[in-house]
Enzyme design. Structure first.
Site, PDB file in Angstrom:
ATOM      1  N   GLN A  98       0.850  -1.258   0.147  1.00  0.00           N
ATOM      2  CA  GLN A  98       0.049  -0.088  -0.054  1.00  0.00           C
ATOM      3  C   GLN A  98       0.905   1.219   0.133  1.00  0.00           C
ATOM      4  O   GLN A  98       0.391   2.238  -0.377  1.00  0.00           O
ATOM      5  CB  GLN A  98      -0.953  -0.090   1.291  1.00  0.00           C
ATOM      6  N   PHE A 115      -5.901  -3.802   3.411  1.00  0.00           N
ATOM      7  CA  PHE A 115      -6.922  -3.738   4.328  1.00  0.00           C
ATOM      8  C   PHE A 115      -6.110  -3.213   5.597  1.00  0.00           C
ATOM      9  O   PHE A 115      -6.297  -3.369   6.931  1.00  0.00           O
ATOM     10  CB  PHE A 115      -7.530  -5.042   5.054  1.00  0.00           C
ATOM     11  N   GLU A 145       0.157  -1.742   4.684  1.00  0.00           N
ATOM     12  CA  GLU A 145       0.579  -0.169   4.743  1.00  0.00           C
ATOM     13  C   GLU A 145       2.223  -0.044   5.189  1.00  0.00           C
ATOM     14  O   GLU A 145       2.842   0.538   4.730  1.00  0.00           O
ATOM     15  CB  GLU A 145      -0.159   0.568   5.831  1.00  0.00           C
ATOM     16  N   ARG A 170      -5.736   7.252  16.977  1.00  0.00           N
ATOM     17  CA  ARG A 170      -7.096   7.411  16.534  1.00  0.00           C
ATOM     18  C   ARG A 170      -7.819   6.589  17.258  1.00  0.00           C
ATOM     19  O   ARG A 170      -9.043   6.955  17.595  1.00  0.00           O
ATOM     20  CB  ARG A 170      -7.088   6.468  15.103  1.00  0.00           C
ATOM     21  N   ARG A 221      -8.183  -1.692   8.921  1.00  0.00           N
ATOM     22  CA  ARG A 221      -9.082  -0.930   8.441  1.00  0.00           C
ATOM     23  C   ARG A 221      -9.839  -0.217   9.732  1.00  0.00           C
ATOM     24  O   ARG A 221     -10.376  -1.161  10.827  1.00  0.00           O
ATOM     25  CB  ARG A 221     -10.378  -1.911   7.781  1.00  0.00           C
ATOM     26  N   PHE A 229      -8.090   1.414  11.888  1.00  0.00           N
ATOM     27  CA  PHE A 229      -6.741   1.800  12.368  1.00  0.00           C
ATOM     28  C   PHE A 229      -6.955   2.171  13.844  1.00  0.00           C
ATOM     29  O   PHE A 229      -6.572   3.565  14.127  1.00  0.00           O
ATOM     30  CB  PHE A 229      -6.146   3.237  11.590  1.00  0.00           C
ATOM     31  N   THR A 286      -3.973  10.949  10.640  1.00  0.00           N
ATOM     32  CA  THR A 286      -4.050  11.720  11.998  1.00  0.00           C
ATOM     33  C   THR A 286      -2.398  12.406  11.986  1.00  0.00           C
ATOM     34  O   THR A 286      -2.484  13.351  12.826  1.00  0.00           O
ATOM     35  CB  THR A 286      -3.868  10.714  13.286  1.00  0.00           C
ATOM     36  N   ALA A 338      -5.917   5.393   5.434  1.00  0.00           N
ATOM     37  CA  ALA A 338      -6.789   6.312   6.045  1.00  0.00           C
ATOM     38  C   ALA A 338      -7.988   6.610   5.171  1.00  0.00           C
ATOM     39  O   ALA A 338      -8.665   7.878   5.452  1.00  0.00           O
ATOM     40  CB  ALA A 338      -5.896   7.685   6.420  1.00  0.00           C
ATOM     41  N   GLU A 364     -13.151   3.034   5.266  1.00  0.00           N
ATOM     42  CA  GLU A 364     -13.052   2.479   6.358  1.00  0.00           C
ATOM     43  C   GLU A 364     -14.319   2.585   7.486  1.00  0.00           C
ATOM     44  O   GLU A 364     -14.634   1.426   7.963  1.00  0.00           O
ATOM     45  CB  GLU A 364     -11.885   3.144   7.280  1.00  0.00           C
TER      46      GLU A 364
HETATM   47  N1  MTE Z   1     -11.283  -2.519  -0.062  1.00  0.00           N
HETATM   48  C1  MTE Z   1     -10.953  -3.734  -0.697  1.00  0.00           C
HETATM   49  N2  MTE Z   1     -11.590  -4.261  -1.694  1.00  0.00           N
HETATM   50  N3  MTE Z   1      -9.552  -3.889  -0.242  1.00  0.00           N
HETATM   51  C2  MTE Z   1      -8.878  -3.528   0.702  1.00  0.00           C
HETATM   52  O1  MTE Z   1      -7.782  -3.798   0.861  1.00  0.00           O
HETATM   53  N4  MTE Z   1      -8.857  -1.882   2.367  1.00  0.00           N
HETATM   54  C3  MTE Z   1      -9.510  -0.821   3.377  1.00  0.00           C
HETATM   55  C4  MTE Z   1     -10.501  -0.018   2.304  1.00  0.00           C
HETATM   56  N5  MTE Z   1     -11.324  -0.805   1.501  1.00  0.00           N
HETATM   57  C5  MTE Z   1      -9.604  -2.383   1.252  1.00  0.00           C
HETATM   58  C6  MTE Z   1     -10.559  -1.906   0.955  1.00  0.00           C
HETATM   59  C7  MTE Z   1      -8.662   0.226   4.113  1.00  0.00           C
HETATM   60  S1  MTE Z   1      -7.898  -0.321   5.578  1.00  0.00           S
HETATM   61  C8  MTE Z   1      -8.623   1.509   3.482  1.00  0.00           C
HETATM   62  S2  MTE Z   1      -7.633   2.425   4.394  1.00  0.00           S
HETATM   63  C9  MTE Z   1      -9.167   2.018   2.240  1.00  0.00           C
HETATM   64  O2  MTE Z   1      -9.805   0.926   1.655  1.00  0.00           O
HETATM   65  C10 MTE Z   1      -8.017   2.511   1.382  1.00  0.00           C
HETATM   66  O3  MTE Z   1      -8.423   3.006   0.044  1.00  0.00           O
HETATM   67  P1  MTE Z   1      -9.026   4.490  -0.033  1.00  0.00           P
HETATM   68  O4  MTE Z   1      -8.109   5.451   0.726  1.00  0.00           O
HETATM   69  O5  MTE Z   1      -8.982   4.487  -1.662  1.00  0.00           O
HETATM   70  O6  MTE Z   1     -10.412   4.379   0.411  1.00  0.00           O
HETATM   71  N1  HPA Z   2      -4.880   6.102   9.182  1.00  0.00           N
HETATM   72  C1  HPA Z   2      -4.351   4.963   8.353  1.00  0.00           C
HETATM   73  N2  HPA Z   2      -3.017   4.803   8.209  1.00  0.00           N
HETATM   74  C2  HPA Z   2      -2.148   5.850   8.928  1.00  0.00           C
HETATM   75  C3  HPA Z   2      -2.736   6.885   9.707  1.00  0.00           C
HETATM   76  C4  HPA Z   2      -4.000   7.032   9.859  1.00  0.00           C
HETATM   77  O1  HPA Z   2      -4.514   7.761  10.350  1.00  0.00           O
HETATM   78  N3  HPA Z   2      -1.547   7.444  10.057  1.00  0.00           N
HETATM   79  C5  HPA Z   2      -0.537   6.768   9.656  1.00  0.00           C
HETATM   80  N4  HPA Z   2      -0.626   5.966   8.800  1.00  0.00           N
HETATM   81 MO1  MOS Z   3      -6.408   1.446   5.996  1.00  0.00          MO
HETATM   82  S1  MOS Z   3      -6.181   0.620   7.911  1.00  0.00           S
HETATM   83  O1  MOS Z   3      -5.858   3.057   6.608  1.00  0.00           O
HETATM   84  O2  MOS Z   3      -5.057   0.770   5.446  1.00  0.00           O
END
Ligand code: MTE
Ligand code: HPA
Ligand code: MOS
Length: 761
Positions: free
Chosen positions: A195, A226, A230, A308, A340, A342, A438, A507, A711
């Site tokens: 990620q 998920f 990261e 968080r 997800r 966090f 954050t 995030a 999330e």
């Molecule tokens: N959806 C799918 N299909 N696969 C994933 O790995 N990760 C989740 C969410 N939805 C995830 C998902 C998490 S932890 C986050 S932070 C966000 O997607 C990240 O993507 P975005 O910032 O584009 O929403």
């Molecule tokens: N959310 C998800 N990932 C992160 C964050 C947060 O607030 N800060 C650092 N990594």
């Molecule tokens: Mo999502 S836990 O911020 O990758």
């Protein structure tokens, strides 16, 4: 612009044409790596003999900490994590050596031949014990508002208890992996399932001892992240790169599922104490909470996760007096990491547990307390931010009306009155989740947009596609600005040579940040092309030009000037057809010393109603339905957004009801396979999930007026836990049940039939 409602990868995914890391063609002669890891959770390495592995068929090298040219350090926030163990091991599964061989099977066989004597040291798997022994990741942090100590005396009811929530395995379908190809001049190209491409590049530079510009990291897409990729995609990528540079051969490293489960961290378990004070009519006056976070053996992202938790421990409620303290505890399990939500879900679970217990003791329904305390515009969060465009009450009211909450409650009560072996429970779960990293610094992104001479558009950003549809949203942004159809726009791989210094896609901010950068770049290109079009079409001052359907439109009517012809003309006139842009979220700031500020661009709200039926003889249960009114802002892709909501809800229900991460006392993971770690399958899915889009929610801080969606819906799953608690209560009104998640069928059964620990007074 026609509204689009599909995921651009969907057809490729369902027909098996989408490529993941393990599908990509690698150079001929690519070698394969396997990781040798500690089979002890804490100890001192007395002897390490890799010679037998090196002598094995097809083995080219066995690398240990000694082979690291740069620094043996991958800790992102706190430098407390070696890539490969040196003198001590701190968790079962900690990498010690990397074996490189002709095939992955040979590499794994050889890894078994490594001899490693470890002198055992005491193992801690309980965060409270770690805290008692002073084993902390960092000093405790506190978010505080009002005057908690002064207000207890004014409360009619004060309740103290403990709440616990468990870990969670990410279980991305695609396990961790990477391959690395040496490049001219001592550099390396890394393809990683991460990620955070920049996180990989930065850490690799440090460990390999070479500058970041010699490292190119490329990501096509992930089979799920998920949060688990990261920070924790980094070690495998560096190991592959290290081996590639050492042997001057391409090297691939993909973790088998069981090794992935053993070696990587998970959602943080928390064990927490709370004290809540209310008036007799259910107004919450004060909340005090102490969170013991199980960080595992190294910091990883735990400090940020803990922040968080503290920010979200009042969920969508206004509580005037709060003191929330977080203690990040160092234990001997793999370093726990982003997942997800966090840390937010763990904070929200606590306040919901406190409300549940308070309601039980006061003899009222939890939803009465929940409803009474919902946030309103102008209320201040404990961390200092003031609510704006607050949708807590609106989503609650709409859910209550649309889904006829009162009649469902009546139906459940009637069912429970005439049934003894089956009991139903219903719970309402409002959510409020802050959008932005954050850590303010991380809220930036960039985009590089090229228009090629044939009119096709190429976009590169820092966003990583992991199934969530971020590339679809980025493409849609460009399509709407240029008036082009899907086939004219391509979102490229995420690559550190095209997008530098990126934040991980996390995030829930990936689409907002990278989409806004794309919007800025595309808008600049559009203005440049439109001004050329004005000349080409001999426009006068009052004429207005737009792009639509691959044409230039003048005063609302189609012209003969096509997009392609205009781009051609621009190219011949040497007009710049590329644009790079950066977006940095405005307004946000945070002072870590006082734990106050305005950390979030905005908040996402919503309300779910969840109903379950428990079989009180067997301890099994079914989730009957999940009914939600969710604030998507102005959704610009309802299919993608609905997928995120439904997926998040399922994952949240899994965390709260069935997924159980268990370590033996010696620190070995017991639930290291899908036969021992149960995630929700189609049989565990709610019989009905009905997610409604809240109308009239504007969000200028989000991309195309939308709200981040990745999330927040996860947290609706918490409602399943309290629906189960309500069903248990209907079965045994004489008992008071522990506030401990997950509420697995085993726990349901023991809760119902174990001797009464705490009888209701
Ligand atoms: N959806 C799918 N299909 N696969 C994933 O790995 N990760 C989740 C969410 N939805 C995830 C998902 C998490 S932890 C986050 S932070 C966000 O997607 C990240 O993507 P975005 O910032 O584009 O929403
Ligand atoms: N959310 C998800 N990932 C992160 C964050 C947060 O607030 N800060 C650092 N990594
Ligand atoms: Mo999502 S836990 O911020 O990758």
């Amino acid at each position: 612009m026609k509204s689009i409602s599909k995921h651009f990868d969907a057809a490729r995914h369902v027909s098996g044409l989408s490529q993941f890391l393990d599908d990509m063609s690698v150079p001929e002669g690519t070698l394969h790596a396997a990781v040798f890891y500690a089979k002890m959770a804490h100890g001192h390495i007395k002897r390490l003999n890799t010679a037998p592995a090196l002598a094995h068929t097809g083995v080219h090298a066995v690398l240990t900490a000694q082979d690291i040219r740069g620094e043996n350090q991958i800790g992102g926030i706190i430098p407390d994590e070696p890539l490969l163990a040196e003198s001590d091991v701190h968790f079962w599964g900690q990498p010690i050596a990397v074996v490189v061989a002709e095939t992955a099977a040979l590499a794994r066989e050889a890894a078994h031949l490594i001899e490693c004597d470890i002198e055992p040291l005491p193992v801690i798997t309980d965060p409270r014990q770690a805290a008692r022994e002073g084993k902390l990741i960092m000093p405790a942090r506190t978010v505080e508002t009002g005057n908690v100590d002064a207000v207890w005396a004014e409360c009619d009811i004060v309740i103290e208890d403990k709440a616990e929530s468990g870990g969670q395995e990410h279980l991305y379908l695609e396990t961790q992996g990477a391959f690395a190809i040496p490049t001219e001049g001592g550099g390396v190209r890394i393809v990683s399932s991460t990620q955070g491409p920049t996180a990989v590049q930065r850490a690799a530079a440090k460990v390999l001892g070479i500058p970041m510009h010699l490292i190119e990291v490329d990501v096509l897409r992930l089979g799920g992240g998920f949060g688990g990729k990261e920070d924790q995609a980094t070690p495998w990528a560096i190991m592959a790169a290290m081996a590639a540079l050492r042997l001057n051969r391409a090297v691939k490293l993909v973790l088998p599922r069981q090794e992935d489960m053993r070696m990587t961290g998970k959602r943080h378990p928390y064990s927490s104490d709370f004290k809540i004070g209310l008036t007799k009519d259910g107004k919450i006056l004060a909340l005090e909470a102490t969170f013991y976070q199980d960080a595992g053996a190294a910091a990883d992202l735990s400090p940020a996760v803990l922040d968080r938790t503290l920010f979200h421990c009042t969920n969508s409620y206004f509580i005037p007096n709060v003191r929330a303290t977080g203690i990040s505890c160092r234990t001997n399990v793999p370093p726990n990491t982003a997942f997800r939500g966090f840390g937010g879900p763990q904070g929200m679970f606590l306040v919901e547990a406190a409300i549940y217990r308070a309601a039980e003791i006061m003899g009222i329904e939890p939803h009465v307390i929940q409803r009474t305390n919902l946030l309103r515009d102008g209320d201040t969060f404990p961390y200092g931010q003031v609510t704006e465009r607050c949708q807590a009450e609106r989503t609650w009211n709409e859910a209550e009306q649309t889904f006829e909450l009162a009649s469902s409650q009546k139906r459940v009560a009637e069912f429970n009155a005439i049934n003894t072996l089956h009991k139903k429970g219903i719970a309402v779960m409002p959510i409020c989740f802050g959008i932005s990293f954050t850590n303010t610094m991380m809220n930036q992104a960039s985009a590089l947009v090229h228009i090629y001479s044939d009119g096709s558009v190429s976009i590169s950003t820092g966003a990583v596609e992991m199934g969530q549809g971020v590339n679809t949203k980025i493409a849609q942004t460009a399509m709407s600005i240029f008036g082009l159809p899907e086939h004219c726009v391509k979102v490229q791989t995420t690559n550190t040579s095209r997008a530098a210094n990126t934040s991980p896609t996390a995030a829930s901010a990936g689409a907002d940040l990278n989409g806004k950068a794309t919007e800025i770049a595309c808008t600049a290109l559009r203005e440049r092309l439109l001004s050329l079009a004005r000349t080409e079409l001999a426009c006068s001052e009052g004429d207005s030009l737009t792009f639509s359907e691959e044409k230039v439109w003048k005063n609302g009517a189609e012209t003969n000037l096509s997009w392609n012809a205009l781009v051609q003309t621009a190219f011949f006139q040497r007009i710049k057809l590329s644009e790079q842009a950066q977006y940095a979220t405005p307004r946000i700031h945070f002072d870590k010393a006082t734990m106050k500020g305005h950390p979030f661009a905005y908040h996402v709200y919503g309300t779910a109603i969840i109903e379950v039926t428990v079989d009180c003889l067997r301890g099994t249960y079914e989730v009957e339905n999940v009914q939600v009114v969710h604030d998507f802002g102005q959704s610009f892709n309802r299919t993608v957004d609905l997928g995120q909501a439904e997926g998040g809800i399922m994952q949240g229900i899994g965390w709260m009801t069935m997924e159980e991460v268990l370590y033996a006392e010696n620190g070995r993971l017991l639930t290291d396979a899908l036969s021992t770690y149960k995630i929700p399958d189609i049989n565990a899915a709610p019989k009905q999930i009905d997610v409604r889009f809240l109308d009239n929610s504007e969000n200028p801080m989000g991309i195309m007026n939308s709200k981040a969606v990745g999330e927040p819906p996860f947290m609706y799953g918490i409602g399943a836990y309290f629906a189960l608690m309500n069903a248990l209560k209907a079965s045994r009104p004489d008992k008071r049940f522990l506030l401990k998640a997950p509420m697995s069928p085993e726990r349901v059964l023991t809760a119902l039939y174990e001797p009464i620990a705490v009888a209701v007074a």
